[in-house]
Design a protein around this motif. Structure first.
Motif, PDB file in Angstrom:
ATOM      1  N   GLN A  35      44.571  11.711  48.379  1.00 54.31           N
ATOM      2  CA  GLN A  35      42.916  11.984  48.321  1.00 54.31           C
ATOM      3  C   GLN A  35      42.264  11.314  49.235  1.00 54.31           C
ATOM      4  OE1 GLN A  35      41.086  12.059  44.292  1.00 54.31           O
ATOM      5  NE2 GLN A  35      39.528  10.927  44.788  1.00 54.31           N
ATOM      6  N   SER A  70      35.047  11.347  46.996  1.00 56.68           N
ATOM      7  CA  SER A  70      36.099  11.395  46.922  1.00 56.68           C
ATOM      8  C   SER A  70      36.665  10.247  47.470  1.00 56.68           C
ATOM      9  CB  SER A  70      36.705  12.644  47.661  1.00 56.68           C
ATOM     10  OG  SER A  70      38.006  12.657  47.386  1.00 56.68           O
ATOM     11  N   ASP A  73      36.598   7.176  44.808  1.00 65.14           N
ATOM     12  CA  ASP A  73      36.806   7.400  43.446  1.00 65.14           C
ATOM     13  C   ASP A  73      38.019   6.503  43.231  1.00 65.14           C
ATOM     14  OD1 ASP A  73      37.936   8.581  41.222  1.00 65.14           O
ATOM     15  OD2 ASP A  73      38.144  10.617  41.775  1.00 65.14           O
TER      16      ASP A  73
END
Length: 259
Positions: A35, A70, A73
């Motif tokens: 990610q 993102s 996070d």
């Protein structure tokens, strides 16, 4: 590219730490690293596009907000403690990429001929800058226990000069992250919400940060936070006072005691 323009020196130190340390068994979630890499690549693409328009990716821009959310996070990327020695290389990679994005905002100049106004940028881009600081503090709160675990796992015969130098370098890098975020809290014009993001990152990682900080740096950090207290909203002030108390702990072993 972001990565070509902004660089830190922690990866080499991390590799020095783990040379001949045996097989690596990483606990940082693989999905989190994927990610991070995907979000970083997208931010790099957006950065090049925005640069032509003399701006940077902003949370207020829907096209950038998804990648930024993102990228910051923390639960998905950092996972949960305990962090172990084998986590160090991936944690350092996370710190490097996060640091590069923070610098993208602080060192932005709408006129490439003129030097950046980092003080003004810290306020103008505070929604992004304070999220970067908060993530980096949380990262430091993971790196320090991981380094402590590494020190505890190494036999004295393997604590050679190169490894000690690498440990000191990474510890210094983590202290610089803490100091930078602490000074950022003293910036004029910060919203209470952005203050709270960084204060929470300190409060949530107080014990881990104290564990890896030298006694002299704990005292200096506490003094910086004391100076920031008047600028904080009441709820954040209470949480910061708890962090300051953690910095008064006089126990010092492992990474703290490394000379």
């Amino acid at each position: 590219m972001i990565s070509a323009r902004l660089k830190t020196g922690l990866t080499l130190a991390a590799l020095m730490l783990l040379v001949a340390a045996g097989p690596v068994r990483a606990e940082i979630p693989a999905s989190g690293i994927a990610q991070l890499d995907a979000a970083y690549a997208e931010l790099d693409r957006l950065y090049r596009l925005k640069r032509d328009a003399n701006t940077v990716p902003r949370l207020s821009d829907p096209a950038s907000a998804k990648a930024l959310a993102s990228f910051w996070d923390a639960p998905a990327i950092l996972g949960k403690p305990p962090y172990e020695a084998d986590d160090v290389p991936q944690l350092i990679t996370i710190v490097e990429k996060q640091s590069q994005v923070l610098k993208m905002y602080l060192f932005f100049s709408p006129n490439p001929i003129l030097p950046p106004d980092t003080v003004q940028n810290a306020v103008t881009f505070q929604d992004e800058v304070m999220r970067s600081h908060a993530f980096l503090v949380r990262s430091a709160g993971a790196v320090m226990p991981a380094l402590g675990a590494l020190i505890g796992a190494l036999p004295p015969s393997e604590m050679n000069e190169a490894r000690v130098k690498g440990l000191r370098q990474v510890r210094l890098g983590m202290q610089q992250i803490v100091s930078s975020a602490a000074f950022a809290l003293r910036s004029n014009g910060l919203t209470p919400e952005n203050q709270a993001l960084v204060v929470a990152s300190f409060a949530d990682n107080a014990a881990a940060l104290a564990q890896g900080t030298t006694l002299a740096d704990r005292k200096a950090t506490a003094a910086t936070m004391e100076a920031a207290l008047p600028a904080l909203a009441p709820a954040s002030r209470t949480r910061m006072q708890a962090f300051i108390k953690a910095m008064s702990d006089q126990r010092c072993e492992g990474l703290c005691a490394l000379e």
